[in-house]
Every structure is written in structure tokens, then in C-alpha cells.
Design a protein around this motif. Structure first.
Motif, mmCIF file in Angstrom:
data_model
loop_
_atom_site.group_PDB
_atom_site.id
_atom_site.type_symbol
_atom_site.label_atom_id
_atom_site.label_comp_id
_atom_site.label_asym_id
_atom_site.label_seq_id
_atom_site.Cartn_x
_atom_site.Cartn_y
_atom_site.Cartn_z
ATOM 1 N N ILE A 52 -62.469 18.627 30.275
ATOM 2 C CA ILE A 52 -61.892 18.517 31.623
ATOM 3 C C ILE A 52 -61.336 19.862 32.077
ATOM 4 N N SER A 53 -60.654 20.557 31.161
ATOM 5 C CA SER A 53 -60.033 21.832 31.529
ATOM 6 C C SER A 53 -61.069 22.909 31.825
ATOM 7 N N ILE A 54 -62.204 22.865 31.162
ATOM 8 C CA ILE A 54 -63.261 23.856 31.401
ATOM 9 C C ILE A 54 -63.974 23.589 32.726
ATOM 10 N N LEU A 55 -64.114 22.320 33.090
ATOM 11 C CA LEU A 55 -64.901 21.951 34.273
ATOM 12 C C LEU A 55 -64.102 21.886 35.571
ATOM 13 N N GLY A 56 -62.775 21.761 35.493
ATOM 14 C CA GLY A 56 -62.041 21.507 36.736
ATOM 15 C C GLY A 56 -60.675 22.152 36.775
ATOM 16 N N ASN A 58 -61.122 22.160 40.305
ATOM 17 C CA ASN A 58 -61.932 22.483 41.486
ATOM 18 C C ASN A 58 -63.213 23.226 41.135
ATOM 19 N N LYS A 59 -63.110 24.191 40.204
ATOM 20 C CA LYS A 59 -64.258 25.000 39.819
ATOM 21 C C LYS A 59 -64.330 25.093 38.305
ATOM 22 N N GLY A 60 -65.522 25.343 37.795
ATOM 23 C CA GLY A 60 -65.698 25.540 36.373
ATOM 24 C C GLY A 60 -65.101 26.853 35.909
ATOM 25 N N PHE A 61 -64.884 26.968 34.595
ATOM 26 C CA PHE A 61 -64.252 28.152 34.027
ATOM 27 C C PHE A 61 -65.061 29.421 34.300
ATOM 28 N N LEU A 62 -66.366 29.381 34.039
ATOM 29 C CA LEU A 62 -67.210 30.564 34.221
ATOM 30 C C LEU A 62 -67.299 30.985 35.686
ATOM 31 N N LYS A 63 -67.374 30.007 36.575
ATOM 32 C CA LYS A 63 -67.449 30.315 38.001
ATOM 33 C C LYS A 63 -66.149 30.951 38.489
ATOM 34 N N THR A 64 -65.023 30.424 38.014
ATOM 35 C CA THR A 64 -63.720 30.993 38.381
ATOM 36 C C THR A 64 -63.559 32.387 37.804
ATOM 37 N N TYR A 80 -58.320 24.796 35.158
ATOM 38 C CA TYR A 80 -57.257 24.585 34.179
ATOM 39 C C TYR A 80 -57.279 25.634 33.073
ATOM 40 N N MET A 81 -58.473 25.966 32.562
ATOM 41 C CA MET A 81 -58.556 26.837 31.397
ATOM 42 C C MET A 81 -58.053 28.247 31.697
ATOM 43 N N ILE A 82 -58.240 28.724 32.926
ATOM 44 C CA ILE A 82 -57.695 30.024 33.317
ATOM 45 C C ILE A 82 -56.171 30.000 33.222
ATOM 46 N N VAL A 83 -55.580 28.942 33.745
ATOM 47 C CA VAL A 83 -54.120 28.783 33.694
ATOM 48 C C VAL A 83 -53.639 28.687 32.253
ATOM 49 N N ILE A 84 -54.334 27.903 31.445
ATOM 50 C CA ILE A 84 -53.941 27.698 30.045
ATOM 51 C C ILE A 84 -53.994 29.013 29.275
ATOM 52 N N THR A 85 -55.066 29.775 29.452
ATOM 53 C CA THR A 85 -55.219 31.049 28.745
ATOM 54 C C THR A 85 -54.105 32.022 29.107
ATOM 55 N N LYS A 86 -53.800 32.100 30.398
ATOM 56 C CA LYS A 86 -52.767 33.029 30.869
ATOM 57 C C LYS A 86 -51.389 32.643 30.339
ATOM 58 N N TRP A 87 -51.024 31.380 30.502
ATOM 59 C CA TRP A 87 -49.671 30.963 30.148
ATOM 60 C C TRP A 87 -49.468 30.831 28.647
ATOM 61 N N PHE A 88 -50.526 30.594 27.906
ATOM 62 C CA PHE A 88 -50.396 30.571 26.446
ATOM 63 C C PHE A 88 -49.942 31.932 25.931
ATOM 64 N N SER A 89 -50.568 32.996 26.420
ATOM 65 C CA SER A 89 -50.188 34.336 25.966
ATOM 66 C C SER A 89 -48.793 34.713 26.445
#
Length: 294
Positions: A52-56, A58-64, A80-89
Motif C-alpha cells: 500500500i505504501s509503495i503504490l499510494g 495518490n502516486k506510486g513510489f517510482l513515479k513520485t 507514503y514510502m517517500i514520507v516514511i523514508t524521510k521521517w525514518f532517517s
């Protein structure tokens, strides 16, 4: 993990009789379930969440990611995955800063001793889901729903708990911040007041993590707080166990392995970059707003 001696006498077929939450709080299980079965269920849940986090949303991870690299524009709610990667670090960086400051005052963070490494591996997989439901969904999501809901239906109720900011018309952020602070403090206290507690030094780290996870839950939804929490608990721990097994050393010794130190340095650098981008984005957005008003 199951094909190693990490658990000693405890292996895939080990029966689970109860869920232990925060040490002494145990919930009995009235049906037969084995440790390996529970791992399979948990990892199935995480596979779904990661998908779910990779696909949405609104946009997929690779497209974003492609849009960020080509245009330099970051839509924080697009994936979601962009947000997760940023805030995890960022969370790793803040935790490291807190630990560095506390060590300067002679305050050492001592983790609880694990009775068994394999069951500990189970609970670092289980706790992100359990704790995010308890401290974020119940302590933040439910109050926000009753404060700001404009319609009553099961679908709207579930959507509001899944992503409060996206589904509720929240016009007073003071209530949001108050709920985040309260849930963060409770989260910190839960780590030092339970049966198998951390040392008191954990309170500051856990509370700061609770603030960030609470904000992530409100702003981006439950999926982001669960996966950032999972990363914080699980990612380093899994590599520590891996190093412990291949080098035939203890878990404590594995934490001092050069590979772990290198990973921590990479996370810290990533956190500094992510935090810098976040600050620059904030001031740029504020300046753009002021120019539009003028």
C-alpha cells in the motif's frame, strides 16, 4: 532465524500462550498457535502495508521519485514510502542527538534484558502494530474523530482513523498538538514503568519518538507511523542478529560491529539531509505564501 540457534530451545513450533505487552501486561490466547505461525501472520500484514505504501495514496513510489528528480518538487502527500523514508532517517537523527546529550550528562540508556532472542525478534515485529493502535489510533485518532466529524457512518469512521488529516476537517491544530503531546508522554512513560522496563534514559527518546509518530499519524495516516516505528524497532535489530549469527558473537557485541556503525553513520547523514530539506521546504512555502498575499 528459524534455521539458526538464535532461540536456543525455542523454534518455529514453540507454542504461544499469551501476548505480553510492556512486560507484565499479558493477554492469554485460548487457541493453539505457534511462534512461526504468528511470524507468518505478521509478515503477511507487513507485506500488505508495504505494498500500500509503495503504490499510494495518490502516486506510486517510482513515479513520485521521478517527479522529485526531474522537477525538484516534493508533494508530501503523494506517496507514503517517500514520507516514511524521510521521517525514518529524521527520527534516527533525533534519537541519536538525544542519546548524545544524555551521555554528556552521564545518563546511559540501558535496554531491558531479553529472555530469548527469537521471542524478542517476534515482539519487535508485533509492537509497532500494537503500539500504534494503542497510542496513535486510540489516543489521537478517536478523539479527533469525535471533535471534528461532520457525518456518522462506519466507512467515514474507519477512513478517519486511517488518516485523520485526509478525512476530517481539522480547523484547530492546538487540539491536535495537545493530543500528540499527551500520547507521546504516555508512550515514553510506558517504556520505563512496565515490568521489564528500559532505564529512565529511554523516556526522552521514546517521548520524542512518540511526538514524531503522532504527527506522522495525524498528517499522513496510520500506515506511515506503523512503518516508521517498524523501521526504528526492527531494521537495526535484524542486522544485529544477522551479524551475531555469522560471526558467532553475542547480541551485545554485534552492536559494536563496524557494519552497524557504518549503517548508523549512513542513517545520520540521511537524517541531516532530510531535516535540511524539510526546513528549507518550510521556509520556501512560507515565503511563497507571503508573496501571494502581497
Amino acid at each position: 532465524m528459524f534455521n539458526s540457534d538464535i532461540g536456543g530451545d525455542i523454534n518455529f513450533e514453540y507454542p504461544i500462550s499469551s501476548f505480553d505487552v510492556f512486560g507484565e501486561i499479558g493477554y492469554p490466547i485460548h487457541f493453539d498457535i505457534q511462534l512461526g505461525d504468528l511470524f507468518i501472520v505478521l509478515w503477511s500484514v507487513y507485506v500488505i502495508i508495504f505494498t500500500i505504501s509503495i503504490l499510494g495514496p495518490n502516486k506510486g513510489f517510482l513515479k513520485t521519485l521521478s517527479a522529485i528528480l526531474t522537477t525538484g518538487k516534493l508533494d508530501t502527500k503523494s506517496n507514503y514510502m517517500i514520507v516514511i523514508t524521510k521521517w525514518f532517517s529524521i527520527l534516527i537523527l533525533i534519537s541519536a542527538i538525544i542519546e548524545f546529550i544524555q551521555q554528556g550528562f552521564g545518563i546511559v540508556n540501558v535496554p531491558p534484558r531479553a529472555d530469548n532472542n527469537l521471542t524478542q525478534f517476534l515482539y519487535v515485529s508485533l509492537s509497532p502494530i500494537v503500539e500504534e493502535f494503542a497510542f496513535r489510533l486510540i489516543l489521537i485518532g478517536l478523539p479527533l474523530y469525535f471533535f471534528y466529524t461532520l457525518k456518522f457512518s462506519m466507512n467515514h469512521f474507519l477512513n478517519s482513523l486511517w488518516n485523520p488529516s485526509r478525512n476530517l476537517h481539522v480547523y484547530d491544530l492546538r487540539k491536535v498538538f495537545l493530543l500528540i503531546v499527551l500520547s507521546g508522554v504516555f508512550f515514553g512513560l510506558a517504556h520505563i514503568l512496565s515490568g521489564e522496563y528500559w532505564s529512565d534514559a529511554k523516556f526522552a527518546q521514546a517521548t520524542a519518538s512518540g511526538f514524531i509518530l503522532g504527527w506522522l499519524y495525524f498528517r499522513f495516516g496510520l500506515i506511515t507511523s506503523i512503518l516508521v516505528h517498524w523501521g526504528l524497532n526492527y531494521f537495526i535489530f535484524s542486522y544485529v542478529n544477522f551479524i551475531s549469527q555469522i560471526n558467532h558473537i553475542t547480541i551485545d557485541a554485534a552492536f559494536s560491529n563496524p557494519m552497524i556503525n557504518t549503517m548508523e553513520i549512513i542513517f545520520l547523514i540521511s537524517g541531516i539531509i532530510s531535516l535540511s530539506i524539510l526546513i528549507l521546504h518550510y521556509f520556501y512555502s512560507k515565503k511563497s505564501t507571503e508573496l501571494r498575499i502581497e
